[in-house]
Design a protein around this motif. Structure first.
Motif, short mmCIF file in Angstrom:
data_model
loop_
_atom_site.label_atom_id
_atom_site.label_comp_id
_atom_site.label_asym_id
_atom_site.label_seq_id
_atom_site.Cartn_x
_atom_site.Cartn_y
_atom_site.Cartn_z
N SER A 194 0.80 -1.22 0.00
CA SER A 194 0.00 0.00 0.00
C SER A 194 0.83 1.27 0.00
CB SER A 194 -0.93 0.01 1.22
OG SER A 194 -0.16 0.15 2.40
N GLY A 195 2.10 1.17 0.39
CA GLY A 195 2.93 2.36 0.50
C GLY A 195 2.75 3.07 1.83
N ILE A 196 1.91 2.52 2.70
CA ILE A 196 1.69 3.10 4.03
C ILE A 196 2.82 2.65 4.94
CG2 ILE A 196 0.15 3.12 6.04
CD1 ILE A 196 -2.16 2.60 4.07
N ASP A 197 3.34 3.56 5.73
CA ASP A 197 4.42 3.27 6.66
C ASP A 197 3.95 2.21 7.66
OD1 ASP A 197 6.44 3.27 8.55
OD2 ASP A 197 6.34 5.41 8.95
N PRO A 198 4.64 1.05 7.73
CA PRO A 198 4.24 0.00 8.66
C PRO A 198 4.19 0.47 10.11
CG PRO A 198 5.87 -0.85 7.12
CD PRO A 198 5.76 0.65 6.89
N ALA A 199 5.05 1.43 10.47
CA ALA A 199 5.04 1.95 11.84
C ALA A 199 3.70 2.62 12.16
CB ALA A 199 6.18 2.93 12.05
N LYS A 200 3.13 3.32 11.18
CA LYS A 200 1.83 3.97 11.38
C LYS A 200 0.72 2.93 11.50
CE LYS A 200 2.94 8.40 9.42
NZ LYS A 200 2.47 9.54 8.71
N LEU A 201 0.83 1.85 10.75
CA LEU A 201 -0.15 0.77 10.87
C LEU A 201 -0.08 0.14 12.26
CD1 LEU A 201 0.18 -0.95 7.38
CD2 LEU A 201 -1.82 0.26 8.26
N LYS A 202 1.15 -0.06 12.76
CA LYS A 202 1.31 -0.64 14.09
C LYS A 202 0.70 0.25 15.16
CE LYS A 202 5.44 -3.45 13.40
NZ LYS A 202 6.82 -3.67 13.83
N VAL A 203 0.87 1.56 15.02
CA VAL A 203 0.29 2.51 15.98
C VAL A 203 -1.23 2.42 15.92
CG1 VAL A 203 -0.03 4.96 16.50
CG2 VAL A 203 2.26 4.07 16.04
N LEU A 204 -1.78 2.40 14.72
CA LEU A 204 -3.22 2.30 14.55
C LEU A 204 -3.74 1.04 15.23
CD1 LEU A 204 -5.39 2.99 11.50
CD2 LEU A 204 -5.53 0.77 12.55
N PHE A 205 -3.11 -0.11 14.96
CA PHE A 205 -3.58 -1.36 15.54
C PHE A 205 -3.45 -1.34 17.06
CE2 PHE A 205 -2.27 -3.28 11.25
CZ PHE A 205 -3.53 -3.06 10.72
N ALA A 206 -2.36 -0.79 17.58
CA ALA A 206 -2.18 -0.73 19.03
C ALA A 206 -3.26 0.14 19.68
CB ALA A 206 -0.80 -0.19 19.36
N LYS A 207 -3.55 1.28 19.08
CA LYS A 207 -4.56 2.19 19.65
C LYS A 207 -5.96 1.60 19.54
CE LYS A 207 -1.98 6.44 19.36
NZ LYS A 207 -1.93 7.83 18.90
N CYS A 208 -6.17 0.72 18.58
CA CYS A 208 -7.49 0.08 18.42
C CYS A 208 -7.58 -1.23 19.19
CB CYS A 208 -7.77 -0.16 16.94
SG CYS A 208 -8.08 1.33 15.98
N GLY A 209 -6.48 -1.66 19.79
CA GLY A 209 -6.49 -2.92 20.53
C GLY A 209 -6.55 -4.14 19.65
N VAL A 210 -5.86 -4.06 18.51
CA VAL A 210 -5.86 -5.15 17.53
C VAL A 210 -4.43 -5.67 17.41
CG1 VAL A 210 -6.29 -5.73 15.11
CG2 VAL A 210 -7.76 -4.08 16.26
N ASN A 211 -4.28 -6.99 17.32
CA ASN A 211 -2.96 -7.58 17.13
C ASN A 211 -2.45 -7.30 15.73
OD1 ASN A 211 -2.89 -8.72 19.71
ND2 ASN A 211 -3.94 -10.57 19.00
N ASN A 212 -1.15 -7.03 15.62
CA ASN A 212 -0.54 -6.80 14.31
C ASN A 212 -0.62 -8.06 13.47
OD1 ASN A 212 0.30 -4.13 14.78
ND2 ASN A 212 2.19 -4.82 15.75
N PRO A 213 -0.91 -7.92 12.19
CA PRO A 213 -0.84 -9.10 11.31
C PRO A 213 0.63 -9.53 11.14
CG PRO A 213 -1.30 -7.13 10.03
CD PRO A 213 -1.32 -6.73 11.48
N SER A 214 0.83 -10.77 10.75
CA SER A 214 2.19 -11.31 10.64
C SER A 214 3.04 -10.62 9.57
CB SER A 214 2.11 -12.81 10.33
OG SER A 214 1.47 -13.02 9.09
N CYS A 215 2.43 -9.92 8.64
CA CYS A 215 3.20 -9.31 7.56
C CYS A 215 3.90 -8.02 7.96
CB CYS A 215 2.29 -9.03 6.36
SG CYS A 215 0.93 -7.90 6.70
N LEU A 216 3.52 -7.44 9.10
CA LEU A 216 4.17 -6.21 9.54
C LEU A 216 5.46 -6.54 10.27
CD1 LEU A 216 1.23 -3.97 10.77
CD2 LEU A 216 2.45 -3.84 8.63
#
Length: 100
Positions: free
Chosen positions: A77-99
């Motif tokens: 997607s071109g989205i910074d994986p670090a930003k995805l990790k922050v989003l998932f952490a703030k939403c209480g969701v486990n990171n997918p294995s691809c990150l």
């Protein structure tokens, strides 16, 4: 313009607006347990230099989606994986294995 012309113009405008909304809805594709249009709810939280925290609507999407299924799309997607990790952490969701 006469009153009848105004009524016709308003009716035509309403019909065009309704058709546009229907076409927009048709563009949403179910993918990995989430509609692709719903993914846009998380866009602000993962773009830009100063991303706002994810909204409750975004967190609902993150919790509903099959993130492992979305991995190929997230990694390209071109989205910074670090930003995805922050989003998932703030939403209480486990990171997918691809990150990383």
């Amino acid at each position: 313009m006469g009153k009848n012309n105004v009524k016709i113009l308003i009716t035509v405008f309403a019909m065009v607006l309704t058709a546009a909304m229907m076409i927009q809805e048709a563009k949403s594709i179910p993918l990995c347990k989430v509609n692709t249009n719903d993914l846009q709810k998380c866009r602000p939280a993962v773009t830009g230099n100063y991303s706002p925290p994810p909204t409750p609507a975004c967190c609902t999407v993150a919790k509903t989606a099959n993130l492992e299924c979305l991995c190929p799309f997230l990694s390209r997607s071109g989205i910074d994986p670090a930003k995805l990790k922050v989003l998932f952490a703030k939403c209480g969701v486990n990171n997918p294995s691809c990150l990383p």
